[in-house]
Enzyme design. Structure first.
Site, PDB file in Angstrom:
ATOM      1  CB  ALA A   1      -1.521  -0.439   9.380  1.00 47.21           C
ATOM      2  CG  ASP A   2       0.812  -5.808   8.870  1.00 45.95           C
ATOM      3  OD1 ASP A   2       0.797  -6.069   7.655  1.00 45.95           O
ATOM      4  OD2 ASP A   2       1.832  -5.452   9.479  1.00 45.95           O
TER       5      ASP A   2
ATOM      6  CB  THR B   1      -0.945   0.005   1.217  1.00 45.51           C
ATOM      7  OG1 THR B   1      -1.456  -1.312   1.423  1.00 45.51           O
ATOM      8  CG2 THR B   1      -2.099   0.973   1.014  1.00 45.51           C
TER       9      THR B   1
ATOM     10  N   GLY C   1       4.422  -4.412  10.637  1.00 50.39           N
ATOM     11  CA  GLY C   1       5.659  -5.182  10.625  1.00 50.39           C
ATOM     12  C   GLY C   1       5.611  -6.504   9.907  1.00 50.39           C
ATOM     13  CG  LEU C   2       2.109  -8.938   9.206  1.00 50.50           C
ATOM     14  CD1 LEU C   2       0.857  -9.581   8.640  1.00 50.50           C
ATOM     15  CD2 LEU C   2       2.773  -9.891  10.171  1.00 50.50           C
ATOM     16  N   GLY C   3       5.714  -6.707   6.958  1.00 50.90           N
ATOM     17  CA  GLY C   3       6.702  -6.456   5.899  1.00 50.90           C
ATOM     18  C   GLY C   3       8.120  -6.362   6.449  1.00 50.90           C
TER      19      GLY C   3
ATOM     20  CG  ASP D   1       4.205   2.721   7.092  1.00 50.74           C
ATOM     21  OD1 ASP D   1       4.041   1.885   6.175  1.00 50.74           O
ATOM     22  OD2 ASP D   1       5.082   2.597   7.964  1.00 50.74           O
TER      23      ASP D   1
ATOM     24  CD  GLU E   1       6.863  -0.205   8.457  1.00 53.50           C
ATOM     25  OE1 GLU E   1       6.557  -0.358   7.265  1.00 53.50           O
ATOM     26  OE2 GLU E   1       6.445  -0.971   9.350  1.00 53.50           O
TER      27      GLU E   1
HETATM   28  C1  5RP Z   1       5.750  -3.314   6.812  1.00 56.22           C
HETATM   29  C2  5RP Z   1       4.410  -2.908   7.294  1.00 56.22           C
HETATM   30  C3  5RP Z   1       3.376  -2.693   6.262  1.00 56.22           C
HETATM   31  O1  5RP Z   1       2.892  -1.397   6.380  1.00 56.22           O
HETATM   32  C4  5RP Z   1       2.253  -3.658   6.464  1.00 56.22           C
HETATM   33  O2  5RP Z   1       2.809  -4.945   6.460  1.00 56.22           O
HETATM   34  C5  5RP Z   1       1.179  -3.510   5.396  1.00 56.22           C
HETATM   35  O3  5RP Z   1       1.656  -3.962   4.166  1.00 56.22           O
HETATM   36  P1  5RP Z   1       0.727  -4.056   2.894  1.00 56.22           P
HETATM   37  O4  5RP Z   1       0.352  -2.667   2.538  1.00 56.22           O
HETATM   38  O5  5RP Z   1       1.572  -4.730   1.860  1.00 56.22           O
HETATM   39  O6  5RP Z   1      -0.468  -4.895   3.271  1.00 56.22           O
HETATM   40  O7  5RP Z   1       4.166  -2.734   8.454  1.00 56.22           O
HETATM   41  O8  5RP Z   1       6.637  -3.543   7.864  1.00 56.22           O
END
Ligand code: 5RP
Length: 238
Positions: free
Chosen positions: A85-86, A31, A98-100, A83, A106
């Site tokens: 978010a999960d 995102t 933080g799943l990324g 940013d 961040e």
């Molecule tokens: C990375 C994060 C991301 O913001 C979160 O994982 C969301 O990612 P995506 O937009 O691909 O769903 O915290 O550390």
């Protein structure tokens, strides 16, 4: 595919907040990548001339540079951070991120930002954090097995994040990440506090940082804007 429409819509909506001369924190994830592209597009069209960016990961830095954006070191306060978010819990505007794998940078960038803005698709909204996604925790690589066992000692299910071939995932800071499954019986804020207090733990992906607003995209490309009711500096409140 429809989630991409939602993410794109949220990223495009947030880019309107950026003004000439700002330093912008760039989040990590699919995102946040949409926001980077939208920001680069505004620069390319000369709507913005003097924008500098701070990146929360090597990946987003590379994308931003490739798109012609200027990346600088984080030295001081910045104007805005945008940013993904999960999970976003409402009405408290608390997050799991933080799943990324970029949670530490961040969180540093979020705290450095005068305005912290979140962009998500509607599936990220929850009543309660930590039921559907794990709480990511970055730990120091030295003594990581011991720190991991101490986390298990709290009674949570936890796993080192690993690649499909079994190697541990290592963050841009050179550390492993432990995913902690909190579940409905426990409270994420409380568990995050206990985990953060352990020697060897760097940071958790529980964000109680002041979020100013959340742009929520849907699969038809519509965007809702949710503004946090109270902020320490008086911004927001509508
Ligand atoms: C990375 C994060 C991301 O913001 C979160 O994982 C969301 O990612 P995506 O937009 O691909 O769903 O915290 O550390």
């Amino acid at each position: 595919m429809s989630r991409d429409v939602a993410k794109l819509a949220a990223g495009n909506a947030a880019v309107a907040l950026v003004e000439d001369g700002m330093t912008v924190g760039l989040g990590t994830g699919s995102t946040a990548a949409m926001f980077v592209d939208a920001l680069a597009e505004r620069v390319k069209r000369h709507e913005l001339r003097e924008v500098t960016c701070v990146a929360t990961s090597e990946l987003v830095a590379a994308r931003a540079i490739a798109m012609g954006l200027k990346i600088v070191e984080l030295r001081d306060q910045i104007d805005i951070a945008v940013d993904g978010a999960d999970e976003v819990a409402l009405p408290e505007f608390r997050l799991i991120k933080g799943l990324g794998g970029a949670l530490v940078r961040e969180k540093i960038v979020a705290e450095a930002a005068r305005r912290f803005v979140i962009i998500v698709d509607s599936e990220k909204l929850v009543d309660r954090l930590g039921i559907y996604v794990p709480l990511p925790v970055e730990i120091v690589s030295f003594g990581a097995e011991r720190t991991y066992r101490r986390i298990l000692g709290l009674g949570v299910e936890a796993r080192f994040r690993s690649c499909p071939e079994g190697r541990k995932v290592i963050s841009d800071n050179g550390n492993p990440i432990v995913d902690c499954y909190i579940g409905p019986e426990r409270d994420v804020a409380g568990m995050s506090g206990l985990i953060r207090a352990m020697t060897g733990v760097i940071e958790t992906g529980y964000f109680d940082t002041d979020v100013e607003r959340v742009f929520v995209g849907d699969d038809e490309g519509n965007v809702r804007q949710l503004v946090a009711p109270t902020r320490k500096d008086g911004v927001g409140g509508c």
